[in-house]
Scaffold this motif. Structure first.
Motif, short mmCIF file in Angstrom:
data_model
loop_
_atom_site.label_atom_id
_atom_site.label_comp_id
_atom_site.label_asym_id
_atom_site.label_seq_id
_atom_site.Cartn_x
_atom_site.Cartn_y
_atom_site.Cartn_z
N SER A 16 0.82 -1.20 0.00
CA SER A 16 0.00 0.00 0.00
C SER A 16 0.87 1.26 0.00
CB SER A 16 -0.89 0.01 1.25
OG SER A 16 -1.73 1.14 1.25
N TRP A 17 0.47 2.24 -0.81
CA TRP A 17 1.15 3.54 -0.79
C TRP A 17 0.32 4.52 0.02
CZ3 TRP A 17 -0.16 1.12 -5.51
CH2 TRP A 17 -1.35 1.53 -6.08
N LEU A 18 0.90 5.70 0.29
CA LEU A 18 0.27 6.68 1.17
C LEU A 18 -1.12 7.07 0.68
CD1 LEU A 18 3.24 9.12 1.94
CD2 LEU A 18 2.17 7.51 3.54
N LYS A 19 -2.06 7.11 1.61
CA LYS A 19 -3.43 7.55 1.32
C LYS A 19 -3.58 9.04 1.57
CE LYS A 19 -5.63 3.16 2.65
NZ LYS A 19 -6.64 2.55 3.54
N THR A 20 -4.65 9.60 0.99
CA THR A 20 -5.03 10.98 1.25
C THR A 20 -6.14 10.98 2.31
OG1 THR A 20 -4.46 11.70 -0.99
CG2 THR A 20 -6.01 13.07 0.22
N PRO A 64 -10.64 1.78 1.57
CA PRO A 64 -11.14 2.08 2.91
C PRO A 64 -10.64 1.17 4.01
CG PRO A 64 -12.77 0.82 1.70
CD PRO A 64 -11.63 1.07 0.74
N PHE A 65 -9.83 0.16 3.66
CA PHE A 65 -9.49 -0.86 4.66
C PHE A 65 -8.32 -0.42 5.53
CE2 PHE A 65 -11.07 -3.12 0.81
CZ PHE A 65 -12.35 -3.37 1.32
N GLN A 66 -8.47 -0.63 6.83
CA GLN A 66 -7.49 -0.18 7.81
C GLN A 66 -6.10 -0.76 7.57
OE1 GLN A 66 -7.56 1.96 10.45
NE2 GLN A 66 -5.44 1.47 10.98
N LYS A 67 -6.01 -2.00 7.16
CA LYS A 67 -4.70 -2.65 7.04
C LYS A 67 -3.89 -2.16 5.85
CE LYS A 67 -4.57 -5.22 10.69
NZ LYS A 67 -3.52 -5.03 11.72
N SER A 68 -4.49 -1.31 5.00
CA SER A 68 -3.72 -0.68 3.93
C SER A 68 -3.41 0.77 4.25
CB SER A 68 -4.46 -0.77 2.59
OG SER A 68 -5.70 -0.10 2.66
N GLY A 69 -3.63 1.18 5.51
CA GLY A 69 -3.34 2.54 5.94
C GLY A 69 -4.58 3.22 6.47
N ASN A 70 -4.43 3.93 7.57
CA ASN A 70 -5.59 4.58 8.18
C ASN A 70 -6.15 5.67 7.27
OD1 ASN A 70 -7.21 5.22 10.81
ND2 ASN A 70 -6.43 7.19 10.11
N ALA A 71 -7.46 5.67 7.08
CA ALA A 71 -8.12 6.74 6.34
C ALA A 71 -9.56 6.90 6.84
CB ALA A 71 -8.11 6.46 4.84
N ALA A 72 -9.83 6.48 8.06
CA ALA A 72 -11.17 6.61 8.62
C ALA A 72 -11.54 8.08 8.74
CB ALA A 72 -11.24 5.93 9.98
#
Length: 419
Positions: free
Chosen positions: A264-268, A401-409
């Motif tokens: 996973s790369w960085l989320k916005t 949206p999945f937590q294990k690919s980086g927090n974005a909640a």
């Protein structure tokens, strides 16, 4: 109930007008370049909130630390650090072939043969190949960045080429000092193609030795660590000691064992910094925050206040039908914070040397601040939420949206309005 719903609907329209008041005065409060020449003065309460925002680049002592190890390698006595190669004077890096899945190398770099790369050798490479770029460092499973910096180093590929690889090379494994305890080893890896080539104008993967113009200290992973620009922190291994070139086709990352998405790369995503938790009825509410700008970029930050007395429709877990309102993304700061002389170092990727300003804004793989002045509300309990819209129009937490690919909640903050 209908009166409250009508008020909240009118509140959304009023909020849009309040955002327009951010203007030049609000920007000046943070030392920002004006957004427009004729912008109206900002409300005093919003200017005050903007004044208290964190510096854009994080001071070294303000970085959050999520290091592993018992004891933590950066806590070792100086004498022990010298003995195990955690100082610039004693650091050495081996670059070898994987004995189980060997890559074909003409000249591996080993301590046994006296060919391991030392810090002086790295600095020699830096004379020709050094690069520096801005990046926000974020842990995959934590909802806020650890810090924002300008990272300087030598592309990892320049060191790999020293080994004269010939064939059977598909992946790069690497790990750092781990107290000579195999159980404490923290491993990460990359496809060889990502190391040798920089797709989509990304900066290179580097062997990093400076942060914000200063030598990388032990707590930040010095004397040398890996930094992968587009990735979460687990790819940017600290206290680097060994690189293994392998013909194995899959990763060996320690983080994979924890049910994490290691590709996973960085989320916005957006989050708040300052929110008044209790205000009087009718009192305007200044709100500030930051957005992490992932690989997908950033086009908007939005906010929404919901009365806790009003039920939302079911079946909309990401609040896509809510009456979101655009917040103001703040312009680049005139004063960048924790940098030598407060200036962007020359030849920093993403910046114009002549002006010292970013070539694009917001910058990918970095952070940006935002602000909003929310009109007053009647007495009651409320929830404030914020979200991002990326450059493809995806609203947080989509498209991943999945937590294990980086927090974005989507963050929610409770507000109380009472006399």
């Amino acid at each position: 109930m209908k009166n409250l719903e009508r008020f909240l609907s009118e509140h959304q329209q009023l909020t849009r007008r309040h955002f327009m008041r951010l203007g030049a005065a609000g920007a000046a409060a943070l030392g920002l370049w004006p957004l427009t020449a004729d912008a109206a003065p900002a409300a005093p309460e919003l200017s005050k909130a903007i004044e208290t925002l964190e510096p854009y680049f994080t001071p070294r002592e303000k970085f959050r630390d999520v290091s592993r190890g018992k004891p933590l390698p950066h806590s070792l006595p100086d004498e022990k650090k010298r003995a195990v190669g955690l100082t610039r004077e004693t650091w050495k890096l081996e670059v070898i072939s994987d004995p189980d899945n060997p890559a074909t190398l003409r000249s591996p770099l080993t301590q046994k043969d006296g060919t391991a790369l030392d810090f002086d050798g790295l600095m020699k490479l830096a004379e020709k190949h050094a690069v520096r770029f801005p990046k926000v460092m974020t842990c995959l499973n934590i909802g806020c960045p650890l810090g924002m910096g300008i990272w300087e180093g030598v592309p990892l590929r320049e060191v790999i080429w020293l080994t004269q690889p010939r064939e059977n090379l598909r992946r790069v494994f690497y790990h750092g000092y781990h107290n000579d305890d195999p159980q404490q080893m923290f491993r990460s890896s990359l496809p060889i193609s990502r190391v040798l080539e920089d797709p989509f104008d990304l900066p290179p993967v580097i062997l990093c030795y400076k942060l914000n113009g200063q030598w990388l200290d032990s707590e930040r992973g010095g004397p040398v660590r890996v930094v992968v620009p587009e990735a979460y922190g687990f790819k940017s291994i600290k206290w680097l000691t060994q690189v293994v070139l392998t013909n194995l086709y899959h990763a060996n990352d320690t983080y994979a064992e924890g049910n994490n998405d290691i590709d996973s790369w960085l989320k916005t995503f957006a989050a708040t910094i300052s929110v008044p938790r209790e205000v009087k009825p009718g009192e305007p509410m200044p709100v500030t925050g930051y957005a992490q700008v992932g690989l997908a970029g950033l086009s908007k930050v939005q906010v929404w206040i919901q009365s806790n007395a009003v039920e939302r429709p079911t079946g909309d877990p990401h609040f896509t039908t809510a009456p979101w309102t655009d917040a103001e993304i703040l312009a680049p700061p005139k004063h960048w914070g924790a940098l030598p002389d407060g200036k962007i170092p020359a030849n920093t990727l993403g910046f114009d040397d002549a002006t010292g300003q970013p070539r694009t804004w917001p910058m990918r793989l970095a952070k940006v601040h935002w602000a909003a002045l929310l009109p007053g509300l009647p007495a009651g309990e409320y929830t404030l939420r914020c979200r991002t819209i990326d450059e493809k129009g995806n609203a947080q937490p989509m498209p991943r949206p999945f937590q294990k690919s980086g927090n974005a909640a989507i963050e929610s903050v409770d507000l109380t309005v009472k006399s």
